[in-house]
Design a protein around this motif. Sequence first.
Motif, PDB file in Angstrom:
ATOM      1  N   ARG A  22       0.981  -1.072  -0.443  1.00 26.83           N
ATOM      2  CA  ARG A  22      -0.186  -0.233   0.089  1.00 26.83           C
ATOM      3  C   ARG A  22       0.565   1.111  -0.326  1.00 26.83           C
ATOM      4  NH1 ARG A  22      -6.170  -0.690   2.442  1.00 26.83           N
ATOM      5  NH2 ARG A  22      -5.102   1.494   2.899  1.00 26.83           N
ATOM      6  N   SER A  23       0.558   2.705  -0.843  1.00 22.92           N
ATOM      7  CA  SER A  23       1.262   2.927  -0.495  1.00 22.92           C
ATOM      8  C   SER A  23       1.577   4.146   0.226  1.00 22.92           C
ATOM      9  CB  SER A  23       0.993   4.276  -2.809  1.00 22.92           C
ATOM     10  OG  SER A  23      -0.353   4.700  -2.553  1.00 22.92           O
ATOM     11  N   ASP A  24      -0.010   3.657   1.203  1.00 26.03           N
ATOM     12  CA  ASP A  24       0.056   5.236   2.334  1.00 26.03           C
ATOM     13  C   ASP A  24       0.993   4.594   2.953  1.00 26.03           C
ATOM     14  OD1 ASP A  24      -1.757   3.010   1.971  1.00 26.03           O
ATOM     15  OD2 ASP A  24      -2.885   4.013   3.543  1.00 26.03           O
ATOM     16  N   LEU A  25       0.886   3.041   3.077  1.00 27.66           N
ATOM     17  CA  LEU A  25       2.007   2.657   4.042  1.00 27.66           C
ATOM     18  C   LEU A  25       3.104   2.463   3.940  1.00 27.66           C
ATOM     19  CD1 LEU A  25      -1.659   0.523   5.468  1.00 27.66           C
ATOM     20  CD2 LEU A  25      -0.442   2.102   6.873  1.00 27.66           C
ATOM     21  N   LYS A  26       3.232   1.871   2.936  1.00 28.76           N
ATOM     22  CA  LYS A  26       5.175   0.973   2.976  1.00 28.76           C
ATOM     23  C   LYS A  26       5.487   1.583   3.769  1.00 28.76           C
ATOM     24  CE  LYS A  26       7.958  -1.004  -0.898  1.00 28.76           C
ATOM     25  NZ  LYS A  26       7.764  -0.586  -2.566  1.00 28.76           N
ATOM     26  N   GLU A  27       6.302   3.097   3.010  1.00 27.81           N
ATOM     27  CA  GLU A  27       7.619   3.767   3.737  1.00 27.81           C
ATOM     28  C   GLU A  27       7.295   3.618   5.059  1.00 27.81           C
ATOM     29  OE1 GLU A  27       7.859   7.429   2.508  1.00 27.81           O
ATOM     30  OE2 GLU A  27       7.528   6.669   0.203  1.00 27.81           O
ATOM     31  N   SER A  28       6.738   3.736   5.933  1.00 24.98           N
ATOM     32  CA  SER A  28       6.605   3.885   7.176  1.00 24.98           C
ATOM     33  C   SER A  28       6.745   3.071   7.950  1.00 24.98           C
ATOM     34  CB  SER A  28       5.345   4.726   8.157  1.00 24.98           C
ATOM     35  OG  SER A  28       3.955   4.910   7.005  1.00 24.98           O
ATOM     36  N   LEU A  29       6.107   1.498   7.235  1.00 21.00           N
ATOM     37  CA  LEU A  29       5.738   0.545   7.797  1.00 21.00           C
ATOM     38  C   LEU A  29       7.542   0.273   7.431  1.00 21.00           C
ATOM     39  CD1 LEU A  29       5.148  -2.205   9.396  1.00 21.00           C
ATOM     40  CD2 LEU A  29       4.153  -2.624   6.690  1.00 21.00           C
TER      41      LEU A  29
END
Length: 294
Positions: A276-283
């Motif tokens: 998910r683009s909205d979650l990928k980086e922070s995860l």
Amino acid sequence: MRVKKAIIPAAGLGTRFLPITKSMPKEMLPIVDTPNIQYIVEEAVKSGIEEILIITNQNKVAMENHFDINYELEMRLRESGKPELADYIHQIGNLIDIHYVRQKEPKGLGHAILCAEPFVSNEPFAVMLGDDLIVNEGKPALLQLLDLYDVKKNTILGVQKVPHSDVSKYGIVEPSHPVLDSADRFKIIGITEKPKISEAKSDYAVLGRYILTADIFDMLKQTKNGINGEIQLTDALKMMIEANRPVWGCHFTGNRYDIGDKFGFLKANIDFALKRSDLKESLIDYIKKLAKTL
Ligand code: UTP
């Protein structure tokens, strides 16, 4: 005859997921923000199924509400400037015709399927278990089974190879001849529910997707109560094979998550969130930081 109907049994006790399953079916457990059963319904729709029957228990309200239209919520989303979210929520209610029937007692998967007899009458039908979430970029798993059904016109069981050490967790099939890993279909001459590792006839397990013909109902009615007094689908399938009715294994492609198991559920949530683009980086940041502390 084309297969137009699918059954999703969702009346199990979900004991591995207590306490959440005390008041909510495990099929409503979220994968990030979407209930698992929505993915199953979407797979059915993509496979050309026209009607679904969900077998429920007293906890069915959550599922009915999820697949219904919620005008008040949609109106509020539109008023607060979120028309795309409102449209998305709306289309969940229009995915497909869904019917519900109650299994009054949790007497096993076989018994749950018997509750669907009036819905399917004499037609062949699909069975999809919410425990098995199958992710496939190409053809959905159910469609792979339906394509084989179109050729064979007989019972089709969706199978995949599992680690040899895990065979005692599954219904394991006996192929008519040694199977190459690349084989996409094979005839099944035996099936055993949760065999001992030393007694398993192969490493191919039946994983939550079936095309059944209406004669399964006669077999289920003759099936004696098995483990925990439940009517097991595997026992009826065994009877079918022993009566020389052809049963085929469809070795389907796709990543399968065992959502009925806590670790499988966690893996699905992490993998889905990583896409998910909205979650990928922070995860990813979080996992990297966490890994340093382990
Ligand atoms: P499981 O044995 O995995 O489900 O049944 P369960 O009993 O709910 O789970 P645990 O083991 O107690 O945690 C496979 C499928 O059959 C349905 C379940 O909902 C699940 O999708 N099922 C099982 C029924 O609909 N009715 C039943 O009586 C039993």
